[in-house]
Write a protein that holds these residues in place. Structure first.
Motif, short mmCIF file in Angstrom:
data_model
loop_
_atom_site.label_atom_id
_atom_site.label_comp_id
_atom_site.label_asym_id
_atom_site.label_seq_id
_atom_site.Cartn_x
_atom_site.Cartn_y
_atom_site.Cartn_z
N TYR A 193 43.99 -27.05 -18.18
CA TYR A 193 45.28 -27.38 -17.55
C TYR A 193 46.45 -27.20 -18.50
CZ TYR A 193 43.95 -28.76 -12.85
OH TYR A 193 43.54 -28.74 -11.53
N THR A 194 46.21 -27.35 -19.80
CA THR A 194 47.29 -27.08 -20.76
C THR A 194 47.72 -25.62 -20.66
OG1 THR A 194 46.44 -28.77 -22.24
CG2 THR A 194 47.93 -27.16 -23.20
N GLU A 250 55.61 -28.69 -13.60
CA GLU A 250 56.25 -29.98 -13.33
C GLU A 250 55.40 -31.09 -13.92
OE1 GLU A 250 58.62 -29.12 -9.20
OE2 GLU A 250 56.47 -29.48 -9.09
N LEU A 294 41.90 -39.92 -15.83
CA LEU A 294 42.74 -39.13 -14.92
C LEU A 294 42.94 -39.89 -13.61
CD1 LEU A 294 41.11 -35.60 -15.38
CD2 LEU A 294 43.18 -36.48 -16.46
N LEU A 301 48.39 -26.89 -9.20
CA LEU A 301 49.81 -26.99 -9.61
C LEU A 301 50.36 -25.59 -9.76
CD1 LEU A 301 49.50 -29.73 -12.38
CD2 LEU A 301 50.04 -30.03 -9.98
N TRP A 318 38.74 -30.26 -19.34
CA TRP A 318 39.74 -30.28 -18.26
C TRP A 318 41.14 -30.04 -18.84
CZ3 TRP A 318 39.68 -31.60 -12.89
CH2 TRP A 318 40.90 -31.97 -12.34
N ASN A 319 41.47 -30.85 -19.87
CA ASN A 319 42.82 -30.78 -20.43
C ASN A 319 43.15 -29.39 -20.96
OD1 ASN A 319 43.01 -33.43 -19.82
ND2 ASN A 319 43.20 -34.17 -21.92
N GLN A 341 39.52 -38.82 -23.21
CA GLN A 341 40.08 -37.63 -22.58
C GLN A 341 38.97 -36.60 -22.35
OE1 GLN A 341 43.17 -36.98 -21.59
NE2 GLN A 341 44.27 -38.73 -22.46
N GLY A 349 46.38 -35.51 -18.11
CA GLY A 349 46.20 -34.22 -18.78
C GLY A 349 46.35 -33.05 -17.82
N THR A 350 46.25 -33.31 -16.53
CA THR A 350 46.37 -32.25 -15.54
C THR A 350 47.76 -31.60 -15.59
OG1 THR A 350 44.95 -33.65 -14.21
CG2 THR A 350 45.92 -31.76 -13.11
N TYR A 351 48.73 -32.38 -16.05
CA TYR A 351 50.09 -31.81 -16.11
C TYR A 351 50.24 -30.83 -17.26
CZ TYR A 351 51.39 -35.49 -12.84
OH TYR A 351 51.48 -36.28 -11.74
N GLY A 352 49.27 -30.77 -18.12
CA GLY A 352 49.35 -29.83 -19.23
C GLY A 352 49.60 -30.51 -20.56
N PHE A 353 49.88 -31.80 -20.50
CA PHE A 353 50.12 -32.56 -21.73
C PHE A 353 49.42 -33.89 -21.56
CE2 PHE A 353 53.50 -29.60 -21.18
CZ PHE A 353 53.68 -29.08 -22.45
N SER A 354 48.85 -34.38 -22.63
CA SER A 354 48.18 -35.67 -22.46
C SER A 354 49.06 -36.83 -22.91
CB SER A 354 46.84 -35.69 -23.19
OG SER A 354 47.02 -35.26 -24.50
N TYR A 380 49.80 -24.95 -17.62
CA TYR A 380 51.23 -25.24 -17.73
C TYR A 380 51.97 -24.01 -18.23
CZ TYR A 380 55.57 -27.61 -18.93
OH TYR A 380 56.89 -27.98 -19.00
#
Lengths: 459, 1182
Positions: A109-110, A177, A448, A173, A105-106, A101, B894-899, A113
């Motif tokens: 993006y976390t 979603e 990804l 985003l 990046w994560n 991972q 992970g782009t969605y905010g959760f892995s 959200y």
């Protein structure tokens, strides 16, 4: 008796179907015992969660930039023992293996959200007044814009008006979603979104917030100024730098920090220079500072006194000098939005517009606060280019160690005045980052792309 | 809306009941005809009303034919009309019309003309014991019931027919002979009906309906009250152990916990993970309603074992799918005893007393004391430990052991080599195992009393019972107490058309938990080293220092700190946790007979559970003293600054549960011409379960005056070590609430044709608020169907004399499981930022809207047989289980905010065999020898390509394709290297080994097997001689593996205790030892990686052992006293029984002969072996 049966059966059927209308019975109580996100106050709490939002940049910019140089062999082998760190340090793609991972990046993006949850939900939340809801919406928009700005400057090519519409940016985003297309928006579209978010936020926000982990108007202007600087729109960058400094303009005198022994440096919360608090993702182990940086800094500079220590004070120990980060003073380095950065943006814009004396005047004002009075001397510049070089040097001195330099290197790669190859030697191998190189664009984690093939890898 | 909805629901139910009442009054006949024989008339009655005729044969021979035309005439009026001019009279008993000749008719058909004589009839069972309450019919007329001595007196003539019947016995018809009339005494003995002995007449209860097992297609396991009474131990679970194939019961208790155990029906249907809250215990249904408390939380402890009439295990989908999503793990249906109508009051008294052998504190091999001390010396010599007396001021090191202290004083030069040897030898002479056993353990014992009264009149019955138990646990100062009260009854109105029944139960359990013994025996800070005495020779308690070395402790005490001394014996009196659980349950139902074959039932249930748990640390307790001391610092002037107020600590926790359920259902039981049988239930119900818990902690507490100090939880304080602590922390816990609601519609039916062919179907539609997903996905119907062929009843099988019964069954169906904790809403956790002081929120669960039930598809093949007049009977079943849509976390972008995110994704393939065999090898007049064998096999495997991946992590939440969920992987052991460190072999590359300096991590382990035994079951023998019964039960398990516990980490801190594992004695000590030992040495320093060495050893194939074993589980002796002895005591019946349990392993596959169910962990210093327990039970009826 059979005659009566029918009426009875009808009653029974009626009874059975009456229960069908009881659907509400099982829907009125969604989840109890857990806090469902409904109240404005809880949105406030989400936006105040530092753990999830304080990271302003990842580890890759810190390792890639020319602040560092693992000249010490022991340190080189320590850092080299980790394949990921080694790849980043030598700009060798890919950074990550198939199933690894990318936490840089994560992390960003976390947080995204959360911002999207707030942006899409806070106006319908319960129990808060309109001012608070607007404020939260504004904060989340600024935070989202900030994260997209960092992301697009890590994982996409440097903004160039001529190619931005075609260069892939990052997935944008706008809603919380979990299963949507992740095609990367263009760099232009990403910047457009960033600017739109900031503009939408400005009227919603107070000038300053009670705590600098929340974004106010000053943060919005400072971010705009920084974004325009990256877009090489120096007029707007200067204008919004002015707007920022009109609200928050105080610089911190580093003489205060060295007045006592041991030195104290205020946490970002108590630092008047910090407009929006962000910290870098922590590296494990302390890297060695590069000789070019140390040469530029000199030993009289209070920034040297405060943020440089000999390598034997760190674990693992090394020869040479290491970055004594703000963590040792109780808080991470300020990599969010600051007065001093905006100050130098303004100075840069002045220099670029030929106003060399005004630029140097700003520099000197800042530098007075960075030296003991006995060690201070005014800078002078013969030409506007000289002034610009001095501003860029000052930026390097002001922000070293925490990775902000990487973004300047990227930006200045578009500047013939500054573009030059960067060379690293590690364990006898030489690595070069040539001007215009793809090394300025970090690769996306392979995982990804395998999970969402609509995302395209960087060259 | 909810309320309105509920009232609509209830109103409608009452409407139905009113209809029922109307129906009840119209047991009417519509019939017309000319010259009908009475036979025809009664056939018509039976057809229209279901009332059957019972009479002597040929009774209508002399009756006149009748002509009439009636419409809707009430039954009694109609009978009066038809029999008006006949020499006959009638009585209606229940649903039977008894027709007999009028006595005054004179036209007696008897062969002799004489006045009736008085005849005494005595009814006994095959052992000669009288049967009370047997029904006696004389010439088809109800004559009455036998009394307590089995006697009944009738007036009869020769040739009169006496029919005697008794539940569970074969009905006998006796024509009285002249001789019998002359004697005025008839002895009729009834044989227990064979059908009743073995499950032909067994009734299974699904919680919604009862149906004969013979007509059930599904897989049911039944345990009756009688079977339960045979094992007179306290716990219901212990009684059930080994009784039902496919049901795995473990009654192993955990140290420091109250009584507990687990039940698994046919393995698992889901995979547990840390992020799903999903039940793996079977659903417990008590008298038709799901218990609010689950079995895992001890629901069975509230049940009075003597109140249980029957326990039905619903094992396959056809049996359980009536319970819908709650049934994936199987269902256990408990029915409690009810009063019997028309029975004299019966007072029952039962007491069970249990005791056990004296527990010891040693189990497995242990290091001897000299070696133990030598090992401590070695640790010091190797620099693993430091001298706590040499540390600089300001740092307070934890105390070390006695042996270490002696050795350090030698090393400091304070004592000579001779003194050292002398002191260590003196220490080595002590082994405190006996003291531990004497002062910290006790023989577990139990006392249990049960008193019940039951009886009933013609229209009502009652059952009242009280139950009391008291247990002493193996660890001293640990007790369980409890009682329960149960009152139930039924009343019927309007000639039995409406029946109301109710059940009220209240149960209380009170557990006292004291951890002094467990602490003293473990290797934690408070553990006793094996040479630490608890009591000295003169009988004084010995105190130890634990957190500080004695010098520092005494110095601090002189400055006003509380005493630091610690003795496990003292602590037996302190720091108890008292948990009080109360469970109240009220069931009520009203049944209305709409037609003879159709009932409407409205039933409701209310339950409350409340628990209060209190842990009180007395001010004098070590816990409280240590808590205060460690939070106390000294200020500049030497004054004490308390971070935590001096005094005790009281922790209170409360939980409240309340639930209700309301159900309406229709019960159809229709029988046409004895060749079509339909039983069906359809209904709907709503249910709500609400739980709330809260808790608080009080400091400076003094229980004698209930005073406490207020504290500010976030005030920083300086502790004894000079460290600033962020505060005491919250003194109250958040109030946690949860409401689970469900609404269901269901139907279940079985149709049998000709007693040979049965088809069944069941469907249930559940809607629950748990997964707040779209209704479309949430409310899916779960269904099942099944067929059964009673091939033994076919004509072509009739000639096979030795075949009593043979039937084949097949079922297929779905049940489900509803994991909790997911919702289409965003769930946040709230907290506070330690630095900014702001409230912070975190999204703990994102809004997920795509989740649905986990579904278990189950196929069951069954065969039931009985041969040679039931001498050999049994059932064989094979099943397959596929659970799909198990909620499992998979990586997402992970782009969605959760892995990772939860999906309905994982699959589990299970299959198994259940076999139950019964053999009666000897059956003579007084003797009966029988045997049973239960064989269960269950396995599961993951078949999913997404989990086909290199083996890396072995936590229980990592799944691998092709392996079961309870896999065990091990390093392939390659012995020790010349430095005494472990070597492991590469599983794929021949001769490739890795030292501790190599870190291979992918696919480096080999599969060792499953951690549960796939084959398990029981084998029992029962010898009965004139009622005296001897039962011997063996439990066995085959397959599966375990890791033999061996060496534990020696740690590197002074108070890190080292276990006494015998293996440690064989550790590598010097080069060359590797030739004959596999236990790694205590090697530290350059070139060594102690933890890796130890970890690879403890997780190696070298320590893998088979779980297979056979145990003699219990020997039981029971004897019902002959009646005449009982009568001397004024009782109607007395039975005695005795049982010895845990009699030990008689065979084990592992060479150490360890009991895989009692594996000690390496973390423990002292082990408690399984101990033999004895129980005695007396049961009396008055």
């Amino acid at each position: 008796m059979y005659y009566h049966m029918h009426s009875r059966i009808i009653t029974i059927l009626l009874f059975a179907f009456s229960m069908a209308s009881c659907r509400k019975y099982v829907e009125d109580v969604p989840v109890q015992g857990q806090r469902v996100l409904v109240y404005t106050d809880d949105y406030r709490a989400l936006m105040d969660n530092r753990d999830k939002q304080e990271v302003g940049l990842g580890s890759a910019p810190q390792l890639s930039c020319d602040d560092l140089d693992m000249a010490d062999t022991a340190l080189a082998s320590y850092f080299g023992s980790d394949a990921i760190r080694l790849a980043i340090y030598t700009w060798a793609k890919p950074f990550l293996q198939v199933d690894q991972q990318d936490y840089d990046w994560n992390y960003l993006y976390t947080a995204m959200y959360v911002y999207n949850v707030v942006i899409n939900g806070v106006l319908d939340s319960k129990g808060g007044n309109m001012a608070l809801k607007n404020d939260l919406l504004g904060e989340a928009l600024i935070q989202r814009a900030f994260n997209y700005f960092i992301l697009v400057n890590m994982y996409a090519r440097q903004y160039d008006a001529s190619t931005a519409a075609k260069d892939p940016g990052v997935p944008v985003l706008l809603k919380p979603e979990l299963f949507v297309d992740l095609t990367r928006a263009s760099v232009q579209a990403t910047y457009d979104r960033i600017l739109a978010d900031i503009r939408q936020a400005i009227p919603l926000l107070p000038n300053v917030q009670q705590i600098n982990s929340r974004a106010g108007k000053a943060a919005a202007y400072a971010l705009l100024s920084k974004v325009y600087l990256n877009m090489r729109d120096f007029t707007n960058a200067a204008a919004y730098a002015d707007s920022t400094l009109a609200i928050s303009g105080s610089l911190y005198d580093y003489n205060t920090a060295v007045a006592s022994t041991p030195y104290v440096f205020p946490t970002q919360f108590n630092d008047p220079q910090v407009i929006l608090r962000k910290v870098p993702r922590q590296l494990s182990g302390t890297p060695q500072l590069s000789q070019s940086l140390l040469d530029l800094l000199g030993t009289k500079d209070l920034r040297y006194a405060l943020f440089v220590r000999t390598g034997n004070t760190f674990y693992p120990a090394f020869s040479g000098m290491g970055f004594w980060s703000r963590d040792y003073y109780g808080d991470g380095s300020a990599v969010g939005l600051t007065v001093n950065e905006t100050w130098l943006i303004k100075a840069e814009c002045l220099a670029r517009s030929g106003k060399k004396d005004e630029a140097i005047a700003m520099l000197n004002t800042l530098r007075k606060l960075r030296f003991r009075p006995a060690d201070y001397a005014d800078l002078t510049a013969a030409t506007a280019d000289d002034a610009l070089r001095l501003v860029i040097d000052e930026r390097r001195r002001e922000f070293f160690g925490a990775g902000l330099r990487w973004f300047d290197q990227r930006r200045l790669d578009k500047d013939p005045l500054f573009a030059k190859p960067m060379v690293r030697i590690l364990k006898g191998n030489t690595y070069t980052l040539a001007p215009g190189s793809n090394g300025f664009v970090f690769p996306l984690a392979p995982i990804l792309i395998s999970q969402n093939p609509e995302m395209k890898q960087n060259p | 809306m909810q309320k309105n909805c509920f009232w609509l629901f209830t109103t409608l139910l009452f409407t139905i009941l009113l209809n029922v009442r109307a129906a009840g009054q119209s047991q009417n006949i519509t019939l017309s005809g000319k010259d009908l024989t009475l036979k025809q008339v009664f056939m018509a009655i039976e057809k229209q009303t279901g009332y059957v005729l019972l009479s002597k044969k040929n009774i209508f021979d002399q009756a006149k034919k009748v002509s009439f035309s009636v419409s809707g005439m009430p039954l009694r009026d109609f009978l009066n009309l038809v029999l008006k001019d006949q020499p006959l009279e009638y009585v209606i008993e229940g649903k039977t019309i008894l027709v007999s000749r009028k006595e005054q008719a004179g036209a007696s058909p008897g062969p002799t003309e004489s006045t009736p004589s008085s005849v005494k009839i005595r009814i006994v069972d095959s052992l000669g014991d009288p049967l009370e309450g047997a029904s006696v019919l004389l010439n088809a007329r109800r004559a009455g019931f036998t009394d307590g001595s089995g006697m009944f007196t009738v007036s009869a003539n020769e040739g009169d027919v006496v029919v005697v019947s008794f539940v569970g016995y074969e009905t006998r018809k006796v024509a009285l002979t002249a001789a019998q009339i002359g004697n005025a005494f008839v002895n009729i003995s009834l044989r227990q009906s064979i059908d009743n002995l073995r499950d032909v007449n067994v009734v299974v209860n699904t919680g919604y309906q009862s149906l004969p097992k013979e007509r059930a297609t599904g897989s049911f396991g039944v345990v009756t009250a009688k079977q339960l009474a045979q094992v007179p131990v306290v716990s219901v679970l212990e009684r059930l152990q080994g009784m039902v194939p496919g049901v795995d019961i473990s009654t192993r208790t955990t140290a420091g916990q109250s009584r507990n155990g687990t039940v698994t029906i046919r393995g698992f249907s889901t995979i547990k993970s840390s992020y799903t809250v999903v039940d793996t215990v079977p659903l417990l249904v008590i008298d038709g309603f799901p218990s609010q408390m689950s079995i895992a939380k001890g629901a069975l402890d509230y049940l009075n074992p003597d109140d249980i009439e029957q326990i039905t295990f619903l094992k396959d989908a056809a049996a359980a799918s009536i319970w819908g999503i709650q049934a994936a793990n199987g269902v256990i249906v408990v029915t409690t005893k009810k009063g019997v109508r028309n029975a004299r009051p019966t007072l029952g008294f039962t007491t069970t007393l249990g005791t056990s052998s004296k527990p010891g504190a040693k189990y497995g091999t242990l290091m001897n004391m000299k070696d133990y001390i030598a090992m401590e010396k070695e640790l010091i010599d190797k620099g693993r430990l430091y001298d706590p007396t040499l540390t600089t001021s300001g740092f307070y090191p934890p105390n070390n052991s006695q042996a270490q202290a002696i050795y350090w004083s030698y090393k400091r030069g304070e004592i000579t080599q001779d003194q050292l040897d002398q002191k260590l030898n003196a220490l080595a002479a002590i082994d405190n195992g006996d003291q531990i056993a004497k002062y910290m353990l006790q023989s577990p014992s139990t006392q249990q009393y049960n008193l019940s009264i039951s009886g009933g009149g013609t229209n009502s019955s009652y059952f009242i019972s009280g139950y009391l138990y008291q247990d002493k646990r193996i660890y001293r100062s640990n007790t369980n107490k409890g009682y329960s009260l149960h009152a139930g009854g039924t009343s019927s109105f309007l000639d039995g058309l409406i029946t109301a029944s109710y059940d009220l139960t209240f149960g209380n359990t009170r557990d006292k938990i004291n951890s002094a013994a467990v602490n003293a025996m473990s290797v934690g800070d408070r553990g006793m080293r094996p040479y630490d005495r608890l009591m000295d020779d003169s009988g004084h308690v010995v105190y130890y220092d634990e957190v500080l070395v004695p010098a520092i402790a005494r110095n601090l005490e002189s400055k006003g700190y509380l005493p630091f001394r610690y003795s496990p014996i003292d602590e037996l009196n302190y720091s108890n946790t008292i948990q009080n659980n109360n469970n109240f349950n009220f069931n009520a139902s009203i049944t209305g007979k709409i037609t003879p074959w159709l009932n409407a039932v409205v039933a409701g249930n209310i339950s409350r559970t409340f628990t209060d748990r209190e842990t009180y640390w007395e001010p004098d307790s070590y816990d409280a003293r240590l808590m205060v001391n460690t939070a106390t610092s000294l200020n500049a002037t030497g004054g004490r600054v308390y971070g935590i107020p001096p005094g005790g600590k009281d922790q209170l926790g409360n939980t409240l549960g309340r639930g209700y359920g309301v159900r309406g259902l229709l019960n159809i039981n229709k029988n046409w011409k004895n060749s079509h049988q339909l039983s069906m239930v359809i209904g709907s119900e709503i249910r709500e379960n609400y739980n709330r818990s809260s808790g608080e902690t009080r400091y400076g507490f003094d229980k004698t005056i209930n005073a406490f100090s207020s504290v500010n939880p976030y005030v920083k304080y300086v502790d004894i070590y000079g460290t600033t602590q962020s505060g005491i922390g919250p003194t109250s816990q958040p109030v946690a609430e949860q409401t689970i609601r469900s609404m269901s519609y269901y139907g279940n039916g079985a149709y049998t044709f000709d007693n040979k062919y049965t088809v069944s179907g069941s469907a249930r539609f559940d809607d629950q608020n748990l997964l707040g997903v779209e209704r479309r996905k949430r409310a899916i119907p779960l269904w099942s169907s099944g067929v059964k062929w009673n091939i033994g009843r076919e004509d072509f099988m009739k000639h096979i004399g030795w075949l009593d019964r043979l039937a084949f069954r097949f079922t297929y169906g779905f049940s489900g499981n509803a994991p909790q904790g997911y919702a289409p809403v965003t769930i946040v956790n709230l907290n506070r930022d330690y630095y900014t002081g702001l409230r912070t929120g975190n999204i703990s669960t994102p809004a997920i809207s795509n989740l649905a039930w986990e579904k278990t598809r189950m196929i069951n093949y069954g065969m039931d047989f009985s041969l040679f007049k039931n001498r050999f009977s049994g059932s064989l079943e094979y099943y397959k289980k596929y659970t799909t849509d198990i909620i499992w976390q998979l990586p997402i972008n992970g782009t969605y905010g959760f892995s990772t995110l939860a999906f309905n994704t994982a699959n589990l393939h299970g299959s198994g065999i259940d076999i139950g065999l019964n053999v009666i090898s000897l059956e003579a007049k007084d003797w009966k020898l029988s045997h049973y064998l239960n064989i269960s096999y269950n396995t599961n495997i993951i078949r999913d390509l997404r989990f086909k991946k290199p083996t890396l992590s072995f936590d229980r939440e990592t799944l691998y394709d092709g392996y079961p969920t309870d896999y065990l992987f091990s390093f392939k052991w390659a012995g020790l290297d010349s430095t005494g460190q472990s070597l492991i072999a590469d599983p794929k590359i021949k001769d490739k080994t890795y030292t501790v300096l190599d870190y291979p991590y992918k696919d480096i382990r080999v599969y060792s097997g499953r951690t549960t035994s796939p084959w398990f079951g029981s084998f029992g023998n029962s010898l009965n001689y004139k009622g005296l019964e001897l039962n011997v039960q063996f439990l066995y398990a085959f397959g599966g593996v375990f890791r033999k516990p061996s060496v534990s980490d020696v740690g590197y801190s002074n108070n890190n205790y080292v276990g006494r594992s015998g293996d440690l004695e064989h550790r590598w000590k010097k080069p060359g030892d590797e030739a004959f030992t596999n236990v790694p040495g205590l090697e530290f320093g350059p070139g060594t990686v102690y933890y890796t060495s130890l970890q690879r050893y403890t997780q190696s194939t070298y320590l893998i052992r088979s779980r297979s074993n056979i145990k003699l589980q219990q020997v039981m002796l029971s004897y019902p006293l002959p009646l005449r002895w009982a009568q001397k005591m004024g009782a109607k019946g007395v039975s005695l029984s005795a049982v010895a349990r845990n009699l030990g392993m008689i065979w084990a596959a592992n060479k150490e002969k360890m009991d895989p169910d009692y594996l000690y962990t390496t973390g423990n210093n002292y082990q408690i072996p399984p101990i033999v327990s004895y129980s005695f039970r007396v049961s009396m009826n008055f």
